[in-house]
Design a protein around this motif. Structure first.
Motif, PDB file in Angstrom:
ATOM      1  N   ALA A  41      -7.431   2.077  -3.433  1.00  0.00           N
ATOM      2  CA  ALA A  41      -8.166   2.803  -2.401  1.00  0.00           C
ATOM      3  C   ALA A  41      -9.441   3.433  -2.966  1.00  0.00           C
ATOM      4  O   ALA A  41     -10.089   4.220  -2.285  1.00  0.00           O
ATOM      5  CB  ALA A  41      -7.269   3.867  -1.772  1.00  0.00           C
ATOM      6  N   MET A  89       1.528   3.270   4.747  1.00  0.00           N
ATOM      7  CA  MET A  89       2.453   2.988   3.656  1.00  0.00           C
ATOM      8  C   MET A  89       3.227   1.724   3.979  1.00  0.00           C
ATOM      9  O   MET A  89       3.894   1.643   4.997  1.00  0.00           O
ATOM     10  CB  MET A  89       3.414   4.177   3.520  1.00  0.00           C
ATOM     11  CG  MET A  89       3.733   4.490   2.085  1.00  0.00           C
ATOM     12  SD  MET A  89       4.579   6.071   1.931  1.00  0.00           S
ATOM     13  CE  MET A  89       3.287   7.100   1.289  1.00  0.00           C
ATOM     14  N   THR A 128       0.062   4.464  -0.064  1.00  0.00           N
ATOM     15  CA  THR A 128      -0.696   5.686   0.200  1.00  0.00           C
ATOM     16  C   THR A 128      -0.469   6.092   1.660  1.00  0.00           C
ATOM     17  O   THR A 128      -0.059   5.280   2.483  1.00  0.00           O
ATOM     18  CB  THR A 128      -2.214   5.464   0.000  1.00  0.00           C
ATOM     19  OG1 THR A 128      -2.630   4.409   0.886  1.00  0.00           O
ATOM     20  CG2 THR A 128      -2.533   5.066  -1.423  1.00  0.00           C
ATOM     21  N   SER A 169      -1.964   1.915  -6.076  1.00  0.00           N
ATOM     22  CA  SER A 169      -2.434   1.996  -4.685  1.00  0.00           C
ATOM     23  C   SER A 169      -3.625   2.942  -4.563  1.00  0.00           C
ATOM     24  O   SER A 169      -4.575   2.664  -3.833  1.00  0.00           O
ATOM     25  CB  SER A 169      -1.320   2.487  -3.761  1.00  0.00           C
ATOM     26  OG  SER A 169      -0.336   1.508  -3.622  1.00  0.00           O
ATOM     27  N   ALA A 170      -3.545   4.064  -5.268  1.00  0.00           N
ATOM     28  CA  ALA A 170      -4.655   5.019  -5.227  1.00  0.00           C
ATOM     29  C   ALA A 170      -5.911   4.376  -5.809  1.00  0.00           C
ATOM     30  O   ALA A 170      -7.020   4.555  -5.292  1.00  0.00           O
ATOM     31  CB  ALA A 170      -4.291   6.279  -6.000  1.00  0.00           C
ATOM     32  N   ASP A 216       0.860  -1.185   0.000  1.00  0.00           N
ATOM     33  CA  ASP A 216       0.000   0.000   0.000  1.00  0.00           C
ATOM     34  C   ASP A 216       0.896   1.235   0.000  1.00  0.00           C
ATOM     35  O   ASP A 216       1.622   1.499   0.953  1.00  0.00           O
ATOM     36  CB  ASP A 216      -0.892  -0.002   1.239  1.00  0.00           C
ATOM     37  CG  ASP A 216      -1.717   1.271   1.317  1.00  0.00           C
ATOM     38  OD1 ASP A 216      -1.969   1.875   0.255  1.00  0.00           O
ATOM     39  OD2 ASP A 216      -2.097   1.669   2.432  1.00  0.00           O
ATOM     40  N   ARG A 270      -2.216  11.683   6.601  1.00  0.00           N
ATOM     41  CA  ARG A 270      -2.939  12.671   5.774  1.00  0.00           C
ATOM     42  C   ARG A 270      -3.333  13.879   6.615  1.00  0.00           C
ATOM     43  O   ARG A 270      -3.258  15.019   6.171  1.00  0.00           O
ATOM     44  CB  ARG A 270      -4.173  12.037   5.141  1.00  0.00           C
ATOM     45  CG  ARG A 270      -4.038  11.898   3.625  1.00  0.00           C
ATOM     46  CD  ARG A 270      -5.367  11.612   2.958  1.00  0.00           C
ATOM     47  NE  ARG A 270      -6.121  10.590   3.654  1.00  0.00           N
ATOM     48  CZ  ARG A 270      -5.972   9.283   3.430  1.00  0.00           C
ATOM     49  NH1 ARG A 270      -5.075   8.858   2.564  1.00  0.00           N
ATOM     50  NH2 ARG A 270      -6.712   8.422   4.081  1.00  0.00           N
ATOM     51  N   ASN A 298      -1.597   6.937   5.420  1.00  0.00           N
ATOM     52  CA  ASN A 298      -2.738   6.542   6.250  1.00  0.00           C
ATOM     53  C   ASN A 298      -3.455   7.794   6.777  1.00  0.00           C
ATOM     54  O   ASN A 298      -3.024   8.923   6.518  1.00  0.00           O
ATOM     55  CB  ASN A 298      -2.291   5.602   7.382  1.00  0.00           C
ATOM     56  CG  ASN A 298      -1.368   6.289   8.382  1.00  0.00           C
ATOM     57  OD1 ASN A 298      -1.450   7.513   8.562  1.00  0.00           O
ATOM     58  ND2 ASN A 298      -0.507   5.524   9.029  1.00  0.00           N
ATOM     59  N   GLN A 317      -9.761   5.244  -5.974  1.00  0.00           N
ATOM     60  CA  GLN A 317      -9.673   6.381  -6.881  1.00  0.00           C
ATOM     61  C   GLN A 317      -9.690   5.895  -8.333  1.00  0.00           C
ATOM     62  O   GLN A 317      -9.032   4.909  -8.664  1.00  0.00           O
ATOM     63  CB  GLN A 317      -8.345   7.111  -6.627  1.00  0.00           C
ATOM     64  CG  GLN A 317      -8.491   8.591  -6.412  1.00  0.00           C
ATOM     65  CD  GLN A 317      -7.217   9.153  -5.789  1.00  0.00           C
ATOM     66  OE1 GLN A 317      -6.813   8.798  -4.678  1.00  0.00           O
ATOM     67  NE2 GLN A 317      -6.562  10.007  -6.515  1.00  0.00           N
ATOM     68  N   ARG A 323       2.223   3.821  -6.915  1.00  0.00           N
ATOM     69  CA  ARG A 323       1.463   4.878  -6.263  1.00  0.00           C
ATOM     70  C   ARG A 323       0.088   5.013  -6.931  1.00  0.00           C
ATOM     71  O   ARG A 323      -0.930   5.161  -6.257  1.00  0.00           O
ATOM     72  CB  ARG A 323       2.246   6.194  -6.373  1.00  0.00           C
ATOM     73  CG  ARG A 323       1.930   7.239  -5.355  1.00  0.00           C
ATOM     74  CD  ARG A 323       3.173   8.072  -4.996  1.00  0.00           C
ATOM     75  NE  ARG A 323       3.736   8.801  -6.116  1.00  0.00           N
ATOM     76  CZ  ARG A 323       3.306  10.014  -6.522  1.00  0.00           C
ATOM     77  NH1 ARG A 323       2.306  10.596  -5.907  1.00  0.00           N
ATOM     78  NH2 ARG A 323       3.885  10.629  -7.529  1.00  0.00           N
ATOM     79  N   SER A 330       7.524   9.795  -5.820  1.00  0.00           N
ATOM     80  CA  SER A 330       7.479   8.341  -5.608  1.00  0.00           C
ATOM     81  C   SER A 330       8.765   7.871  -4.950  1.00  0.00           C
ATOM     82  O   SER A 330       8.757   7.049  -4.031  1.00  0.00           O
ATOM     83  CB  SER A 330       7.294   7.614  -6.943  1.00  0.00           C
ATOM     84  OG  SER A 330       6.218   8.162  -7.662  1.00  0.00           O
TER      85      SER A 330
END
Lengths: 376, 398
Positions: B308, B1, A4, B304-305, A2, A10, A6, B310, B301, A295
């Motif tokens: 989630a 992450m 992103t 992953s979005a 993952d 955020r 958390n 998107q 990235r 990234s």
């Protein structure tokens, strides 16, 4: 897998961006440039109240116990407004060394005071002839009873003038470039024999050349094990690299935002510059450079925590190469696309560009890290 | 992450890996890994194995044969296929016309076409570009005029990959003459066996013969073969552009090529030592490796979005232009790596079953043709310049 942020991360991002947008406009930076220390102690206190100074500090020592990702989130936000406060020196480098290598007693003395904003640290690792080689340490520490006496010169110590306590890398054994034989010491800023030559840096920060002449320290000043300082330095510098790559991403995003805005408003030949395809494609290349860097910065923030030192080094060096190249490109093109206005001191563009350029130099440039990545 | 794979994802990965190990025919794997030419039978044989396993169209809705995997699982699946030496699944049916039929087609279309795409019984090709309509696709001139219950199609399509293998072609055709050129375009399916279709192969300078010009002279097409409404073709084309592009960066295939580059550069000698130890060459390899990492993590990235929730957006254009630039950089390094032995041209060595001993090292023969062939990557599927136009317009709003 993952990749992103958390919810807490955020939230930190949003609150940092909101706070800094309001409290840290460009005029603030301009005022700070003219001051001695280059930052504002009240702002530092405010950062402490927000919990930011304790992000890298374990909860038992008054911090939040966050990961590299939280640090990256904050550094990215700092980059976007060019925060001048000594976060890198104190909270990343200083706290990094203490957290990794210090005794519980040292931690208890130092870390809570850092978290409340009452203690500033500086890490003196580089020397005039060491360039980016972390093992090249000529500063000597000679045994003196149960303590040591330090002699030598340290180069470009970030935010040394404001520091209360230094962490100094000195040689306790071996030849000048040996991996073994380096020891880390805590040295008080007012220690007898420690002198500084303070100066501003081209990117609006502060640093000092630090000379140590017969500086005596006690045994309790030793950080970690005698002769085994290099792995600690490497670990901390890798974390610092992850942090500055995130800062660079914040800078690149801000530069791209401001340049795009300029292209949309500035008119020549009867139309906005944004209508010219050659400028559109340049802007897309800048956008891509920033996204790819982002990234890599977050990859580095995660992988800096890798247990295996080689894997950590490879990941961090790859990110530093990417950011170095991208930063140079984005910085130069942001100036170029602003035309003559880009050359003025009045606009923030040049200020961002200068910091971005210096970030490439910090802790090893593109060539250095390309070689480290390639294993040569 | 968290950049590590979860236990579930690891299990998934080994399931895919085991399937490939047990099912991918050795001759096909060898061809892919040695960079030899694949023929239709190679690709169809492999695709049918995937079809039987139910893994032909992971991204389709489950009721039409999709797998119900998450974007991360789909990414891992594609990665394993590439690293395992599997041929690329031909995209024309699975990734292009299939999703269009699912989104815009009638029930009858779905029943008629989707199963034969899944089973690889129909081979599809794409009729978009024309001699006068390349990047400016909406300038296309191929006309479909009403004649009773049929259309009569006249025009020329070009750069049609594998038209000579195809049973069907999906075409953008002009059905009206509206003031705005995008408005009179429709999406039509045409049987490649219909009278009036002529396929002319176009030889490329690398020696390849994958692409063709396809001309249509009074080709009779039932109106039933129209997908969506008349005039909806441009909307459909744009839908296709944004559809399922997690694999567009080609990260895993590039990783595989980097491995090959390292192997070759370890065997080639330069100044009395392996080329890979030459500081200049090693740095060039490292630089591309880092660019590939940056692309990989950007791809992750985006995936992953998507995971989630998107929706995938125009950032896939970034993956396309960066991905192809990196692929091309690797073909360049491979070419450089073999020195003089880039020169011998032995087209037969690129096909299977060449019995003569190789000229120079056995890995050298395909490298120059591959380098030349791969210049196409920055041109096809929307040139890289068009991808930048898309980002400028859709993301930067310039």
């Amino acid at each position: 897998m993952d990749f992103t942020l958390n919810d807490e991360q955020r939230l930190l991002q949003e609150s940092a961006e909101r706070y800094l947008a309001k409290e840290y406009p460009f005029a603030v930076r301009r005022r700070l440039l003219a001051t001695d220390l280059g930052f504002n102690r009240e702002t530092w206190k405010a950062f402490a109240d927000l919990g930011w100074l304790g992000i890298g500090i374990p909860e038992e020592f008054g911090g939040i116990g966050g990961s590299g990702v939280e640090t990256a989130v904050l550094m990215e936000a700092f980059g976007a407004v060019l925060v001048g406060e000594p976060y890198l020196a104190t909270c990343v480098l200083g706290v990094g060394v203490v957290r990794l290598a210090s005794s519980p007693v040292q931690k208890k003395v130092l870390l809570p005071k850092v978290a409340t904003g009452d203690l500033l640290l500086a890490f003196a690792f580089a020397e005039p002839g060491s360039r980016y080689e972390l093992s090249r340490v000529a500063t000597r520490a000679r045994k003196n009873g149960s303590g040591f006496v330090l002699d030598g010169r340290k180069a470009v110590v970030f935010d040394a003038a404001a520091a209360d306590t230094f962490i100094v890398a000195a040689r306790t054994a071996g030849g000048v470039a040996d991996s073994d034989g380096i020891t880390l010491f805590l040295v008080e800023a007012d220690a007898k024999g420690l002198t500084r030559r303070d100066y501003p840096t081209v990117d609006g920060r502060r640093a000092s050349e630090v000379t140590l002449k017969g500086v005596a320290v006690d045994a309790d000043a030793i950080v970690g094990a005698v002769d085994s300082g290099l792995p600690v330095i490497e670990w901390v510098i890798d974390h610092a690299i992850a942090a500055v790559t995130a800062e660079a991403v914040g800078i690149m995003s801000a530069l791209n935002r401001q340049t795009l805005e300029y292209l949309k408003t500035r008119r020549q030949f009867g139309r906005p510059l944004a209508n010219f395809q050659v400028l559109q494609h340049r802007m897309v290349d800048m956008f891509a450079a920033c996204e790819l860097s982002k990234s890599m910065a977050y990859m580095a923030a995660v992988r800096a925590g890798d247990r295996d030192a080689d894997s950590r080094a490879k990941a961090v060096s790859a990110a530093k190469v990417q950011i170095g190249k991208a930063g140079r490109f984005v910085g130069q093109q942001a100036v170029q696309l602003h035309g003559g206005m880009g050359m003025t001191d009045e606009l923030p563009v040049g200020h961002y560009f200068k910091r971005l350029t210096m970030i490439d130099t910090l802790f090893g440039d593109v060539d250095f890290h390309l070689r480290r990545f390639a294993g040569g | 992450m968290d950049l590590t794979l979860s236990p579930h994802e690891l299990a998934f990965q080994s399931e895919v890996r085991a399937f490939i190990r047990d099912n991918l025919p050795a001759d096909i794997k060898r061809k892919v890994e040695d960079g030899l030419r694949l023929v239709k039978d190679d690709m169809v044989r492999w695709q049918k194995l995937l079809g039987v396993r139910g893994w032909m169209a992971p991204h389709w809705p489950e009721k039409y044969g999709g797998t119900g995997w998450s974007p991360v699982e789909r990414y891992l699946f594609e990665e394993e296929l590439a690293l395992g030496g599997c041929p690329r699944v031909a995209p024309f049916g699975i990734n292009m016309v299939g999703p269009v039929i699912i989104e815009f087609g009638s029930e009858a279309h779905k029943r008629r076409f989707l199963p034969r795409i899944l089973s690889s019984d129909d081979w599809w090709c794409q009729g978009y570009s024309e001699p006068e309509a390349g990047s400016d696709l909406a300038a296309l001139k191929t006309r479909a005029e009403t004649d009773g219950d049929d259309y009569l199609v006249n025009g020329v399509k070009t750069w049609t990959t594998f038209a000579h293998y195809a049973d069907w072609i999906f075409c953008l055709v002009r059905t009206g003459s509206k003031a705005k050129k995008q408005e009179g375009i429709s999406f039509l399916l045409i049987d490649m066996r219909a009278d009036g279709i002529v396929i002319r192969p176009i030889r490329t300078f690398d020696g390849g013969d994958e692409i063709n010009e396809v001309s249509f002279t009074d080709v009779r097409v039932p109106k039933d073969n129209l997908i969506g409404r008349e005039g909806q073709g441009w909307t459909i084309a744009k839908f296709l552009l944004g559809y399922e592009r997690t694999g567009i960066a080609g990260v895993a295939r590039s990783k595989k090529q980097m491995q090959r580059l390292r192997t070759i550069a370890a065997r080639e000698m330069c100044g009395g030592r392996p080329l890979i130890e030459d500081p200049k060459f090693r740095d060039k390899v490292a630089a591309v490796e880092i660019e590939l990492m940056a692309l990989e993590y950007t791809n992750l990235r985006i995936v992953s979005a998507e995971n989630a929730g998107q929706a995938p957006g125009p950032e896939s254009s970034l993956l396309k232009f960066r991905g192809t630039e990196i692929q091309q950089a690797i073909t360049e390094l491979l070419l450089e790596a073999v020195g003089y032995y880039a020169l011998p041209y032995a087209p037969d060595a690129l096909a299977d079953g060449w019995n003569e001993s190789p000229i120079g090292p056995e890995y050298a023969a395909p490298l120059a043709p591959h380098y030349f062939n791969w210049r196409k990557a920055s041109i096809y599927a929307g040139t890289n310049e068009i991808q930048k136009n898309i980002i400028a317009k859709m993301i930067l709003e310039m």
